[in-house]
Design a protein around this motif. Sequence first.
Motif, PDB file in Angstrom:
ATOM      1  N   GLY A  50       0.805  -1.230   0.000  1.00 34.46           N
ATOM      2  CA  GLY A  50       0.000   0.000   0.000  1.00 34.46           C
ATOM      3  C   GLY A  50       0.827   1.265   0.000  1.00 34.46           C
ATOM      4  N   THR A  51       0.106   2.389   0.053  1.00 30.65           N
ATOM      5  CA  THR A  51       0.764   3.703  -0.006  1.00 30.65           C
ATOM      6  C   THR A  51       0.287   4.561   1.154  1.00 30.65           C
ATOM      7  OG1 THR A  51       0.965   3.594  -2.413  1.00 30.65           O
ATOM      8  CG2 THR A  51       1.043   5.780  -1.404  1.00 30.65           C
ATOM      9  N   GLY A  52       1.218   5.293   1.733  1.00 29.90           N
ATOM     10  CA  GLY A  52       0.851   6.195   2.832  1.00 29.90           C
ATOM     11  C   GLY A  52       1.726   5.965   4.048  1.00 29.90           C
ATOM     12  N   SER A  53       1.482   6.767   5.076  1.00 34.72           N
ATOM     13  CA  SER A  53       2.378   6.775   6.241  1.00 34.72           C
ATOM     14  C   SER A  53       2.175   5.557   7.143  1.00 34.72           C
ATOM     15  CB  SER A  53       2.146   8.062   7.040  1.00 34.72           C
ATOM     16  OG  SER A  53       0.794   8.124   7.487  1.00 34.72           O
ATOM     17  N   THR A  54       1.047   4.875   7.011  1.00 39.48           N
ATOM     18  CA  THR A  54       0.843   3.664   7.815  1.00 39.48           C
ATOM     19  C   THR A  54       1.380   2.450   7.064  1.00 39.48           C
ATOM     20  OG1 THR A  54      -1.177   4.712   8.651  1.00 39.48           O
ATOM     21  CG2 THR A  54      -0.833   2.397   9.225  1.00 39.48           C
ATOM     22  N   ALA A  55       1.039   2.376   5.771  1.00 36.74           N
ATOM     23  CA  ALA A  55       1.568   1.274   4.941  1.00 36.74           C
ATOM     24  C   ALA A  55       3.098   1.313   4.937  1.00 36.74           C
ATOM     25  CB  ALA A  55       1.026   1.383   3.527  1.00 36.74           C
ATOM     26  N   SER A 109      -8.161   6.921  14.806  1.00 39.50           N
ATOM     27  CA  SER A 109      -8.682   8.221  14.343  1.00 39.50           C
ATOM     28  C   SER A 109      -9.390   8.088  12.988  1.00 39.50           C
ATOM     29  CB  SER A 109      -7.528   9.226  14.196  1.00 39.50           C
ATOM     30  OG  SER A 109      -6.714   8.875  13.075  1.00 39.50           O
ATOM     31  N   LYS A 110      -9.174   6.960  12.316  1.00 35.72           N
ATOM     32  CA  LYS A 110      -9.765   6.769  10.976  1.00 35.72           C
ATOM     33  C   LYS A 110     -11.169   6.160  11.056  1.00 35.72           C
ATOM     34  CE  LYS A 110      -5.826   8.014   9.063  1.00 35.72           C
ATOM     35  NZ  LYS A 110      -5.050   7.085   8.233  1.00 35.72           N
ATOM     36  N   LEU A 111     -11.577   5.676  12.222  1.00 36.05           N
ATOM     37  CA  LEU A 111     -12.893   5.008  12.345  1.00 36.05           C
ATOM     38  C   LEU A 111     -13.989   6.060  12.331  1.00 36.05           C
ATOM     39  CD1 LEU A 111     -12.138   2.313  15.103  1.00 36.05           C
ATOM     40  CD2 LEU A 111     -11.892   2.126  12.606  1.00 36.05           C
ATOM     41  N   VAL A 170     -12.922   5.141   2.750  1.00 33.00           N
ATOM     42  CA  VAL A 170     -12.501   6.211   1.858  1.00 33.00           C
ATOM     43  C   VAL A 170     -10.984   6.112   1.789  1.00 33.00           C
ATOM     44  CG1 VAL A 170     -12.190   8.709   1.571  1.00 33.00           C
ATOM     45  CG2 VAL A 170     -14.406   7.801   2.308  1.00 33.00           C
ATOM     46  N   LYS A 171     -10.481   6.087   0.543  1.00 34.99           N
ATOM     47  CA  LYS A 171      -9.033   6.112   0.341  1.00 34.99           C
ATOM     48  C   LYS A 171      -8.718   7.112  -0.752  1.00 34.99           C
ATOM     49  CE  LYS A 171      -6.682   2.327  -0.016  1.00 34.99           C
ATOM     50  NZ  LYS A 171      -5.612   2.953   0.806  1.00 34.99           N
ATOM     51  N   GLY A 172      -7.420   7.433  -0.880  1.00 37.11           N
ATOM     52  CA  GLY A 172      -7.025   8.283  -1.991  1.00 37.11           C
ATOM     53  C   GLY A 172      -6.610   9.686  -1.628  1.00 37.11           C
ATOM     54  N   ARG A 173      -6.654  10.025  -0.347  1.00 34.95           N
ATOM     55  CA  ARG A 173      -6.218  11.386  -0.004  1.00 34.95           C
ATOM     56  C   ARG A 173      -4.704  11.523  -0.207  1.00 34.95           C
ATOM     57  NH1 ARG A 173     -10.175  11.952   5.246  1.00 34.95           N
ATOM     58  NH2 ARG A 173     -12.114  11.644   4.060  1.00 34.95           N
ATOM     59  N   GLY A 174      -4.027  10.364  -0.338  1.00 34.96           N
ATOM     60  CA  GLY A 174      -2.603  10.383  -0.676  1.00 34.96           C
ATOM     61  C   GLY A 174      -2.375  10.346  -2.182  1.00 34.96           C
ATOM     62  N   GLY A 175      -3.461  10.241  -2.964  1.00 38.90           N
ATOM     63  CA  GLY A 175      -3.339  10.362  -4.413  1.00 38.90           C
ATOM     64  C   GLY A 175      -3.127   9.069  -5.169  1.00 38.90           C
ATOM     65  N   ARG A 214      -4.232   2.808  -8.537  1.00 40.49           N
ATOM     66  CA  ARG A 214      -3.400   1.613  -8.475  1.00 40.49           C
ATOM     67  C   ARG A 214      -3.706   0.811  -7.211  1.00 40.49           C
ATOM     68  NH1 ARG A 214       2.599   3.081 -10.988  1.00 40.49           N
ATOM     69  NH2 ARG A 214       1.820   4.278 -12.791  1.00 40.49           N
ATOM     70  N   GLU A 215      -4.045   1.500  -6.124  1.00 37.87           N
ATOM     71  CA  GLU A 215      -4.438   0.786  -4.895  1.00 37.87           C
ATOM     72  C   GLU A 215      -5.652  -0.090  -5.173  1.00 37.87           C
ATOM     73  OE1 GLU A 215      -5.059   4.040  -2.221  1.00 37.87           O
ATOM     74  OE2 GLU A 215      -3.006   3.947  -1.438  1.00 37.87           O
ATOM     75  N   LYS A 216      -6.694   0.505  -5.790  1.00 40.69           N
ATOM     76  CA  LYS A 216      -7.917  -0.267  -6.016  1.00 40.69           C
ATOM     77  C   LYS A 216      -7.663  -1.375  -7.044  1.00 40.69           C
ATOM     78  CE  LYS A 216     -12.128   1.695  -5.700  1.00 40.69           C
ATOM     79  NZ  LYS A 216     -13.419   2.356  -6.093  1.00 40.69           N
ATOM     80  N   ILE A 255      -1.762  -5.093   1.843  1.00 40.07           N
ATOM     81  CA  ILE A 255      -1.775  -4.357   3.113  1.00 40.07           C
ATOM     82  C   ILE A 255      -1.747  -2.871   2.784  1.00 40.07           C
ATOM     83  CG2 ILE A 255      -0.568  -3.922   5.281  1.00 40.07           C
ATOM     84  CD1 ILE A 255       0.776  -6.690   4.930  1.00 40.07           C
ATOM     85  N   ASP A 256      -2.729  -2.109   3.297  1.00 42.28           N
ATOM     86  CA  ASP A 256      -2.778  -0.685   2.990  1.00 42.28           C
ATOM     87  C   ASP A 256      -3.480   0.083   4.098  1.00 42.28           C
ATOM     88  OD1 ASP A 256      -3.633   1.082  -0.141  1.00 42.28           O
ATOM     89  OD2 ASP A 256      -2.428   1.656   1.617  1.00 42.28           O
ATOM     90  N   GLY A 257      -3.225   1.386   4.107  1.00 39.94           N
ATOM     91  CA  GLY A 257      -3.916   2.249   5.057  1.00 39.94           C
ATOM     92  C   GLY A 257      -5.248   2.697   4.473  1.00 39.94           C
ATOM     93  N   ALA A 258      -5.890   3.613   5.176  1.00 40.05           N
ATOM     94  CA  ALA A 258      -7.139   4.187   4.682  1.00 40.05           C
ATOM     95  C   ALA A 258      -7.341   5.542   5.338  1.00 40.05           C
ATOM     96  CB  ALA A 258      -8.326   3.275   5.012  1.00 40.05           C
ATOM     97  N   ASP A 259      -8.163   6.357   4.697  1.00 40.31           N
ATOM     98  CA  ASP A 259      -8.476   7.667   5.294  1.00 40.31           C
ATOM     99  C   ASP A 259      -9.657   7.568   6.247  1.00 40.31           C
ATOM    100  OD1 ASP A 259      -6.601   9.396   3.779  1.00 40.31           O
ATOM    101  OD2 ASP A 259      -7.692   8.531   2.102  1.00 40.31           O
ATOM    102  N   GLU A 260     -10.625   6.723   5.901  1.00 36.61           N
ATOM    103  CA  GLU A 260     -11.791   6.502   6.762  1.00 36.61           C
ATOM    104  C   GLU A 260     -12.204   5.033   6.673  1.00 36.61           C
ATOM    105  OE1 GLU A 260     -15.006   9.070   5.655  1.00 36.61           O
ATOM    106  OE2 GLU A 260     -13.893  10.914   6.061  1.00 36.61           O
TER     107      GLU A 260
HETATM  108  O1  DER Z   1      -4.148   7.603  -0.206  1.00 35.86           O
HETATM  109  C1  DER Z   1      -4.391   6.500   0.327  1.00 35.86           C
HETATM  110  O2  DER Z   1      -5.311   5.746  -0.029  1.00 35.86           O
HETATM  111  C2  DER Z   1      -3.613   6.130   1.549  1.00 35.86           C
HETATM  112  O3  DER Z   1      -3.741   4.761   1.814  1.00 35.86           O
HETATM  113  C3  DER Z   1      -4.149   6.955   2.687  1.00 35.86           C
HETATM  114  O4  DER Z   1      -5.476   7.029   2.562  1.00 35.86           O
HETATM  115  C4  DER Z   1      -3.784   6.449   4.052  1.00 35.86           C
HETATM  116  O5  DER Z   1      -2.658   7.134   4.334  1.00 35.86           O
HETATM  117  P1  DER Z   1      -2.126   7.316   5.823  1.00 35.86           P
HETATM  118  O6  DER Z   1      -1.844   5.912   6.315  1.00 35.86           O
HETATM  119  O7  DER Z   1      -0.874   8.136   5.616  1.00 35.86           O
HETATM  120  O8  DER Z   1      -3.173   8.021   6.610  1.00 35.86           O
END
Ligand code: DER
Length: 235
Positions: A28-33, A125-127, A98-103, A107-109, A85-90
């Motif tokens: 996945g992409t983002g600060s948690t992944a 905090s994402k729940l 909801v995903k994609g705030r990281g842009g 490709r994630e989907k 394995i990936d993070g999520a915004d909500e």
């Molecule tokens: O952009 C994404 O879909 C990322 O997975 C994002 O939504 C989660 O990023 P974070 O782990 O940095 O909050």
Amino acid sequence: IHAEALKKVVGYKAVDDYVRSGMVVGLGTGSTAYYAIQRLGQKLQEGKLFDIVGIPTSTKTERHAKSLGIPLVTLDSHPVVDVAIDGADEVDRRLNLVKGRGGSLLREKLIETEARKLVIIVDDSKLVEGLGMTGAVPVEVIPFCWRHTMRRLLGLECLASCNVSATIRSENENIYVTDNNNYIVDLFLEKPIPDIVLAAQQISEIVGVVEHGLFLNMVDLCIVSGKDGTRVIER
Ligand code: DER
């Protein structure tokens, strides 16, 4: 407990509990992944995992995984993904996201749709109760006539009760361009979407829309960390 620590514990747990040698792993992409990728690289280097190939969900993740020596492939050669394995915004109660705030939503989907098991890793905090209330619902659109596509999005019947507004995502005064050379329209809702499934369908039907950040009925389990510890929510 520090926010980064909450991300690290779920990133590590996802790899420790769900990645086995020989697997094809969606990265996945983002600060948690980020932490899941770190853990995967560490266990490969220590020989605790072997015969792993990763499929990155962004060029950013590709660079990070390469720097750790994680062998990388694509869906073209490896159409079956054992675990992603990936993070999520909500994350809502039914594990819709909801995903994609990281842009990186396209490709994630694309990759996570093929995953036999999709593991989402978040701090609590994402729940959320209803999707789209803590920030944008991102929609990837083609650059050609994006204003027209944005107008079509704003006019959707299924969003009529949400007081929706939209912006073209920008970065340093320029329009943000995704890994796929598209733009992102961020939809901002003041009220929850009444029918999330219908909204996902209607957004997808707009011809200039490539993909959107509503990930519905995709998640197998979500690992959530909070100040009281970590828990796994299965769908
Ligand atoms: O952009 C994404 O879909 C990322 O997975 C994002 O939504 C989660 O990023 P974070 O782990 O940095 O909050």
